[in-house]
Design a protein around this motif. Structure first.
Motif, short mmCIF file in Angstrom:
data_model
loop_
_atom_site.label_atom_id
_atom_site.label_comp_id
_atom_site.label_asym_id
_atom_site.label_seq_id
_atom_site.Cartn_x
_atom_site.Cartn_y
_atom_site.Cartn_z
N TYR A 76 45.50 52.09 -23.33
CA TYR A 76 44.45 52.70 -24.15
C TYR A 76 43.17 52.89 -23.34
O TYR A 76 42.58 53.98 -23.34
N CYS A 92 44.54 57.84 -31.40
CA CYS A 92 45.07 56.60 -31.96
C CYS A 92 45.53 56.76 -33.41
O CYS A 92 46.11 55.83 -33.97
N ILE A 172 47.60 57.08 -23.96
CA ILE A 172 47.17 56.58 -25.27
C ILE A 172 48.34 56.57 -26.25
O ILE A 172 48.49 55.64 -27.05
N CYS A 176 49.80 53.44 -28.13
CA CYS A 176 49.89 53.34 -29.59
C CYS A 176 51.28 52.87 -30.01
O CYS A 176 51.42 52.11 -30.98
#
Length: 360
Positions: A76, A92, A172, A176
């Motif tokens: 992240y 996200c 990302i 997630c």
């Protein structure tokens, strides 16, 4: 009776919603502060270590008194370094989709394809992923806001890392998926180990160890990456450790036991909106029309999932309450009837004994 009325009070019903909103405000603040620290050159891997270390120090004493994960955050923060805080926060929003699919696969989430609310959850998941892809691939026209007009985008990212939205979005997204796995694992663990403070302390402690190993490997030959002073780097470590690891893990564990893992992740768009507003003001981040449209699509899909979830859970919980209430009433009536019968039998025995005593 007093207990039942208090448990059904509006405040008691609103507590899970208030808690997840508080968590999202905490995550929004973390995104702004962490992005500022990353712009100043802080290593994302070292930030993860310091975050978990602070969380362990803060939470462990509470766990000892009252009770006697790291890959997702590395990905992240790395993705945020290649993009912006607003972009990372918006991406996200695919987290609830991953959490829903994993919960469905593990039978933690009830899905009946013939029911409309279940169809809404499935369609919403697809729309959410589509919105994330739209944000990644379509940039669109730049929005010239009064407070960002004429500002250098290169300066807004600190000039230390070249922006790469696709690479950042990929990291990302994978992060997630790992984050959703962590939430599902936490929900499963709490069923057999229902001690939220101790579990949070162990999570943060193990995160510190694992993060340290990864940071040593990734930052080898760069000892200055571990240096920290009274600046945004320290603030990012302390803030994210206290609020977004220690407090958030504990609160989301409490909510999971009551509402499930999907509910915990369903409020992510709130963090995105807060970050978009604060990021444009404090970080001078540039907003683009295509990404705003993609974010709207994500929110639409997400709230389809949330609507389906709202139609799925409350009836079951209310039916359970009704069953429990009816069972309690039946038990009370049975007890009262038993007491009445016992009194009748005692009265009959006394009427039979008294004449004999008088004649005797």
């Amino acid at each position: 009776m007093a207990t039942e009325s208090s448990s059904d009070s509006p405040y008691d019903k609103a507590k899970p919603f208030l808690a997840v909103v508080l968590i999202q405000f905490g995550y929004a603040g973390m995104s702004i502060i962490s992005k500022h620290a990353l712009n100043e050159g802080m290593s994302q891997h070292v930030l993860v270590v310091y975050r978990h270390a602070v969380a362990t120090i803060v939470i462990a004493p509470f766990a000892f008194i009252f009770d006697r994960p790291t890959i997702d955050q590395n990905l992240y923060y790395t993705g945020m370094k290649y993009t912006t805080a607003t972009f990372a926060s918006a991406m996200c929003n695919v987290l609830p989709a991953f959490a829903f699919l994993m919960a469905w696969a593990l039978r933690l989430e009830k899905v009946n394809i013939r029911k409309m609310h279940s169809q809404a959850k499935i369609i919403g998941t697809i729309v959410t992923v589509g919105g994330a892809m739209l944000m990644t691939l379509v940039k669109g026209t730049q929005l010239d806001l009064p407070w960002t007009k004429g500002y250098d985008q290169h300066a807004s990212t600190g000039g230390l890392t070249k922006q790469d939205p696709i690479k950042g979005a990929l990291m990302i997204t994978i992060g997630c998926a790992c984050w959703a796995s962590f939430i599902i694992l936490q929900a499963i663990t709490l069923k057999s180990y229902p001690v939220e403070l101790s579990l949070t302390a162990w999570i943060c402690f193990m995160g510190t160890i694992e993060g340290t190993v990864l940071a040593v490997v990734m930052e080898r030959g760069n000892p200055s990456a571990w240096s920290i002073a009274l600046d945004y780097k320290l603030l990012a470590a302390v803030y994210s450790g206290v609020f977004c690891s220690g407090l958030a893990y504990y609160v989301q564990g409490l909510i999971m036991k009551r509402r499930g893992p999907v509910f915990v992740t369903a409020f992510n768009p709130l963090s995105m909106v807060i970050v978009a507003i604060l990021g444009s003001f404090f970080l001078k981040e540039i907003l683009y029309l295509g990404r705003v449209f993609g974010a709207v699509v994500i929110v639409t899909g997400l709230y389809l999932v949330l609507w389906g979830k709202s139609k799925d859970e409350p009836p079951s919980s209310s039916s359970n309450d009704k069953v429990a209430a009816s069972a309690t009433q039946m038990a009370t009536k049975t007890h009262e009837r038993t007491e009445t019968l016992n009194q009748d039998f005692v009265a009959l025995d006394l009427t039979r004994v008294r004449p004999n005593d008088e004649s005797y």
